[in-house]
Design an enzyme around this catalytic site. Structure first.
Site, PDB file in Angstrom:
ATOM      1  CB  SER A 351      -0.989  -0.110   1.118  1.00 36.48           C
ATOM      2  OG  SER A 351      -1.928   1.031   0.991  1.00 36.48           O
ATOM      3  NE  ARG A 390      -0.802  -9.713   3.534  1.00 30.48           N
ATOM      4  CZ  ARG A 390      -2.276  -9.023   3.682  1.00 30.48           C
ATOM      5  NH1 ARG A 390      -2.531  -8.440   2.439  1.00 30.48           N
ATOM      6  NH2 ARG A 390      -2.937  -8.821   4.764  1.00 30.48           N
TER       7      ARG A 390
END
Length: 422
Positions: A351, A390
């Site tokens: 992000s 991730r």
């Protein structure tokens, strides 16, 4: 933190912009607190001026050897009133600061308006997801390979912790090294920062007071220390209370840290597997720049994170968050989402956010151009470069083979010492 002057001179406008972020500004509360604070400050200043006049009169009468007892009594009475006003001023300042600290940042004018993630806008896609018949998820793959142990981690620490074993641990370590090497090569200076920070540090980046429930904390004597939720917290605060020369901008740092999050309110969401953990690893990118270069720096930071996914040959997309899905402190954010075959969708892996001067006002981060009369607040930006766990999940799922082995991305093979996990 928003500039209080902005609210004083355009309260209704600010309130309207904040509604696009699903936040209702208490305009009456702001006006009441602001007026009370300013009233007390004004009264205290007037009383100080009056006391100074009395002091001058006392000095004058003493030189003339005239009685001053009545004036000295007046001074004492003023001193008592002033002490009470100073106490009231501190209380008013604290109440006003607490109120302001809970107001989110205003979305940048370029941000699409939307209520929630359904209003986000896809900017681009990179790579073509491979067709995998009946893909296994990362938990099934890791279990077959014997590289993740959730049960023993639970025995040690409880839910949402993982023990990586053998090549799983080596892959995590290789990713950390790869991310750091790539970011440093691209001009981001590496920092190794503390993993525990003081309350004012967490306040500076906006996690306190609103998100304290998401933090882990510990104590050193009577002093509270918070475990960092991301390297953004210590790295952003590294220049607090300093004035940076404009010629030094932009400043770009990368930092690897473990991250600690309670994930309060996320129960039932990604509880299985390695995606949402209480402790995880991340390499963070943090930048400081001048206001006029903020948008350019956001693009630079986002492209750096994208280049890591491209080097690993992981399909991803870039999404611009709409106003209603923006984080508390962000004024503009691009999410990078990696393809996960088992879920048949893209999931966030970085992000990249531009905070404007929101964090700089909280942490007192300033810069000054040589020709400027006074310093101004920096603009801060940050994003994952990348979230290690991730990325590991994405590699297991995207490079899985029919025989339950996993190909190692070409760029990691030297670090891993193998082409395949089996």
């Amino acid at each position: 933190m928003l500039d209080a002057t902005l609210l004083r001179h355009g309260l209704d406008t600010v309130a309207e912009k904040l509604t696009t972020k699903n936040f209702t500004l208490d305009c009456e509360g702001f006006s009441r607190l602001d007026l009370e604070r300013r009233r007390i400050i004004s009264e205290a200043e007037s009383l100080k001026a009056e006391r100074n006049k009395v002091s001058e009169e006392v000095a004058k009468l003493k030189r003339l050897t005239e009685p001053v007892d009545h004036l000295i009594a007046q001074q004492h009475e003023m001193g008592g009133r002033l002490k009470a006003l100073e106490s009231a001023e501190r209380e008013a300042e604290n109440a006003f600061r607490d109120f302001m600290s809970r107001i989110p940042n205003i979305p940048h004018e370029s941000v699409p308006i939307g209520k929630d993630e359904s209003g986000n806008v896809e900017i681009k896609r990179w790579g073509n997801p491979q067709e995998i018949n009946n893909p296994l998820d990362h938990v099934e793959i890791a279990t077959k390979l014997g590289i993740m142990d959730f049960e023993r981690a639970s025995k040690i620490s409880g839910a949402r912790f993982t023990v990586l074993r053998g090549m799983g641990a080596k892959l995590e370590r290789a990713l950390i090294q790869f991310f750091l090497d790539q970011n440093i090569q691209a001009g981001w200076e590496e920092l190794l920062v503390p993993y525990m920070v003081l309350p004012h540090t967490v306040f500076g980046t906006g996690q306190l007071p609103k998100f304290e429930h998401d933090l882990f904390k510990t104590f050193k004597g009577e002093e509270t220390l918070y475990l960092i939720p991301t390297a953004e917290v210590p790295v952003t605060n590294i220049y607090r209370d300093e004035i940076i020369g404009a010629e030094s901008l932009p400043i770009r740092h990368c930092a690897f840290t473990p991250c600690f999050r309670s994930e309060a309110g996320s129960y039932g969401k990604d509880t299985k597997g390695y995606i949402r953990q209480h402790q995880f690893h991340k390499v963070e990118l943090v930048a400081f720049t001048s206001p006029e270069n903020g948008a350019t720096e956001l693009e630079h930071l986002t492209r750096q994170a994208e280049s890591l996914l491209e080097a690993l040959e992981l399909p991803y997309r870039r999404v611009e968050l709409c106003s209603g899905d923006l984080g508390f402190g962000s004024q503009k954010t691009f999410d990078l989402e990696v393809w996960l075959p088992s879920q048949k969708c893209y999931r966030e892996i970085s992000s990249c956010s531009w905070y404007g001067d929101f964090q700089a006002r909280r942490a007192n981060l300033k810069y000054k151009a040589k020709e400027a009369k006074k310093p101004d607040f920096l603009h801060t930006l940050n994003g994952s470069g990348l979230a290690v766990g991730r990325t590991l999940v994405a590699i297991l799922e995207n490079f899985q083979q029919k025989d339950n082995s996993v190909l190692v991305p070409k760029i990691l093979r030297n670090l891993m010492g193998t082409d395949i996990l089996k």
